[in-house]
Design a protein around this motif. Structure first.
Motif: not given
Length: 170
Positions: A21-33
């Motif tokens: 969950e935390l990794v996916l939140e971090t990925f989402e903050k990058s603005g890229e898929e």
């Protein structure tokens, strides 16, 4: 660390779920898929009771009882920590060990290494036999044997992946 320290989680499957969950939140903050993830093996041992919990994201757990008869495997959940189709909660496996048993956690780098006379992969079956044959030896000696065998197998070929094998004598 955050899942244990900030969220107070202790169950290995729940720890990996929260980490995802935390990794996916971090990925989402990058603005890229980002379609990346990581494989994990998480072991918690109570050395007083010799009971353990284990959860794995694509990486299995192997162990050899002190009798040394066979390598037993606990299969990992076939999903990474990261974005994946049809993600499910990670399984928490409860285990009991006896003094003298040995537990192995590993990445897929060793069995996936190309080498030998024909330039083929080392493979899991060959690694299993190597670990079983040497499981009664001290962990430091096993490390030296595994390292020598890996380098001999690899020869002049390039290392293809990260290689980690952790042996824990209970």
């Amino acid at each position: 660390n955050r899942t244990v320290n900030d969220f107070g989680l202790r169950d290995t499957g729940t720890i990996i779920d929260k980490t995802r969950e935390l990794v996916l939140e971090t990925f989402e903050k990058s603005g890229e898929e980002i379609k990346d993830g990581m494989d994990v093996s998480l072991l918690k041992i109570n050395t007083t009771t010799n009971k353990a919990q284990w959860s794995g994201a694509n990486n299995q757990l192997w162990y050899v009882k002190k009798s040394g008869a066979e390598v037993a495997e606990i299969k990992a959940d076939k999903q990474p920590i990261g974005k994946t189709d049809n993600s499910k909660p990670f399984t928490t496996h409860a285990l009991e060990f006896e003094k003298g048993d040995i537990i192995y956690l590993m990445t897929d780098g060793y069995p996936d290494q190309f080498g030998g006379e024909k330039g083929k992969k080392f493979k899991y079956k060959q690694l299993e036999l190597l670990l079983l044959t040497n499981s009664n030896k001290p962990v430091e000696e096993q490390k030296n044997i595994l390292s020598a065998e890996f380098n001999n197998w690899k020869g002049s070929l390039e290392q293809v992946d990260d290689v980690t094998i952790i042996g824990i004598r209970v």
